[in-house]
Write a protein that holds these residues in place. Sequence first.
Motif, PDB file in Angstrom:
ATOM      1  N   VAL A  28       0.836  -1.205   0.000  1.00 45.45           N
ATOM      2  CA  VAL A  28       0.000   0.000   0.000  1.00 45.45           C
ATOM      3  C   VAL A  28       0.868   1.251   0.000  1.00 45.45           C
ATOM      4  CG1 VAL A  28      -1.720   1.318   1.296  1.00 45.45           C
ATOM      5  CG2 VAL A  28      -1.914  -1.165   1.132  1.00 45.45           C
ATOM      6  N   TYR A  31       2.282   1.785  -3.412  1.00 43.44           N
ATOM      7  CA  TYR A  31       1.184   2.237  -4.271  1.00 43.44           C
ATOM      8  C   TYR A  31       0.922   3.727  -4.070  1.00 43.44           C
ATOM      9  CZ  TYR A  31      -3.471   2.519  -6.355  1.00 43.44           C
ATOM     10  OH  TYR A  31      -4.557   2.872  -7.123  1.00 43.44           O
ATOM     11  N   GLU A  32       0.917   4.157  -2.807  1.00 48.04           N
ATOM     12  CA  GLU A  32       0.650   5.572  -2.515  1.00 48.04           C
ATOM     13  C   GLU A  32       1.733   6.475  -3.076  1.00 48.04           C
ATOM     14  OE1 GLU A  32      -1.776   5.163   1.732  1.00 48.04           O
ATOM     15  OE2 GLU A  32       0.407   5.399   1.710  1.00 48.04           O
ATOM     16  N   SER A  91      -0.822   6.629   6.417  1.00 46.88           N
ATOM     17  CA  SER A  91      -0.421   6.856   5.022  1.00 46.88           C
ATOM     18  C   SER A  91       1.027   7.313   4.950  1.00 46.88           C
ATOM     19  CB  SER A  91      -1.319   7.915   4.379  1.00 46.88           C
ATOM     20  OG  SER A  91      -2.667   7.510   4.389  1.00 46.88           O
ATOM     21  N   HIS A 209     -13.109  11.222   8.749  1.00 48.18           N
ATOM     22  CA  HIS A 209     -11.722  11.201   9.210  1.00 48.18           C
ATOM     23  C   HIS A 209     -11.637  11.512  10.706  1.00 48.18           C
ATOM     24  CE1 HIS A 209      -7.430  11.201   8.343  1.00 48.18           C
ATOM     25  NE2 HIS A 209      -7.312  12.266   9.108  1.00 48.18           N
ATOM     26  N   CYS A 306      -9.391   2.045   7.632  1.00 50.95           N
ATOM     27  CA  CYS A 306     -10.291   3.067   7.110  1.00 50.95           C
ATOM     28  C   CYS A 306      -9.667   4.454   7.214  1.00 50.95           C
ATOM     29  CB  CYS A 306     -11.619   3.036   7.859  1.00 50.95           C
ATOM     30  SG  CYS A 306     -12.649   1.587   7.488  1.00 50.95           S
ATOM     31  N   ARG A 308      -6.603   5.160   6.861  1.00 51.03           N
ATOM     32  CA  ARG A 308      -5.611   5.317   5.799  1.00 51.03           C
ATOM     33  C   ARG A 308      -6.244   5.700   4.466  1.00 51.03           C
ATOM     34  NH1 ARG A 308      -0.242   1.744   5.263  1.00 51.03           N
ATOM     35  NH2 ARG A 308       0.745   2.889   3.552  1.00 51.03           N
ATOM     36  N   ILE A 309      -7.427   5.208   4.207  1.00 48.53           N
ATOM     37  CA  ILE A 309      -8.056   5.487   2.915  1.00 48.53           C
ATOM     38  C   ILE A 309      -9.023   6.677   2.986  1.00 48.53           C
ATOM     39  CG2 ILE A 309      -7.853   3.097   2.183  1.00 48.53           C
ATOM     40  CD1 ILE A 309     -10.781   2.708   2.858  1.00 48.53           C
ATOM     41  N   SER A 310      -9.217   7.212   4.191  1.00 47.36           N
ATOM     42  CA  SER A 310     -10.177   8.321   4.326  1.00 47.36           C
ATOM     43  C   SER A 310      -9.573   9.655   3.895  1.00 47.36           C
ATOM     44  CB  SER A 310     -10.631   8.428   5.785  1.00 47.36           C
ATOM     45  OG  SER A 310      -9.560   8.774   6.634  1.00 47.36           O
TER      46      SER A 310
END
Length: 310
Positions: A28, A31-32, A91, A209, A306, A308-310
């Motif tokens: 991940v 990817y980021e 992240s 968040h 959640c 991390r993706i928010s």
Amino acid sequence: MIIKIANGTNSIAGYLVIFILWFISGVVGIYEISQGFFLWDLVPLLKVVIGEIFILITGLALLYFLARHKFIGMSNTLPAIIYMVFCLGISVSAGFMKHQISIFMLLLVSERLVSLHNSTHNYLKVFGIGLLLGGLIVISPSLIGLLFIYLIGLALVTTFGWRDFIIPLFGIGSVVLFFFTIVYLLDLEVVGYNFNFSYPKVSVGFTVHKILLTSISIFEFLFLVKLFAVIEKKNIKSRIHYWIWIWATIFLFISFLFFQEEFEKEKLILFLALPMAIFSTEFFISIKRVFLRELAFVILSVLLMCLRIS
């Protein structure tokens, strides 16, 4: 299931969970930083890879140190699993590699302090603690508040004399002096040494968040509450270990409050991952029903992912 594996006698399964969580975090993260595996930039990519390597090293070193000092059983992998879950929720951002190296060095400082328990004036080891703290501050200057951890640690583990106070300062000063000498001789540009007062911004509005951050903070609060409920029942060495990490948590908060331009809640959660991984052991052990124990772990994991993706 995961908590049962972590506390079971099959340590291989526990280490497998650690490596799976670490692998997911690494994938991940890459990817980021590469914007979906399509735009590769070697320098940021290398920093993320090194940072992820230090996540794994820190997790494994944590288990080694805890088992070495008999704070956990040899087959208990729960602290490292919780640490990996926390790291999975953060992240990749600026300073990711430096932050992970700093966390590893903080772990080394704690272990060195605990190892001084019942020892008689080991000045070389005390000087080494100063070197580690100096390196930590050079790498992450905004964590300068952690310098005070050696005062608390030495007061907890050994008879506190003036030499114990002075010798770590020589270690810290040696690293800082060496660093700025190199900077001066090579005419390098140094960033990150502008200390500013920051404060948490309170806003009435709710976002996903903020709700996630609040929920994770509640878990961290519960870890501390349970720890304070049992800490006085532990042996002296265990109490010292826990109190060192409690004070490290306090100094981390102070560092984020007084030595940054902006109070970054996500980074604070990242740096609290290590002490919370240690504190959480008492929390999960205290839950007698297996279903509730596993449910608590799943909820914490989902909240962090959640986030991390928010």
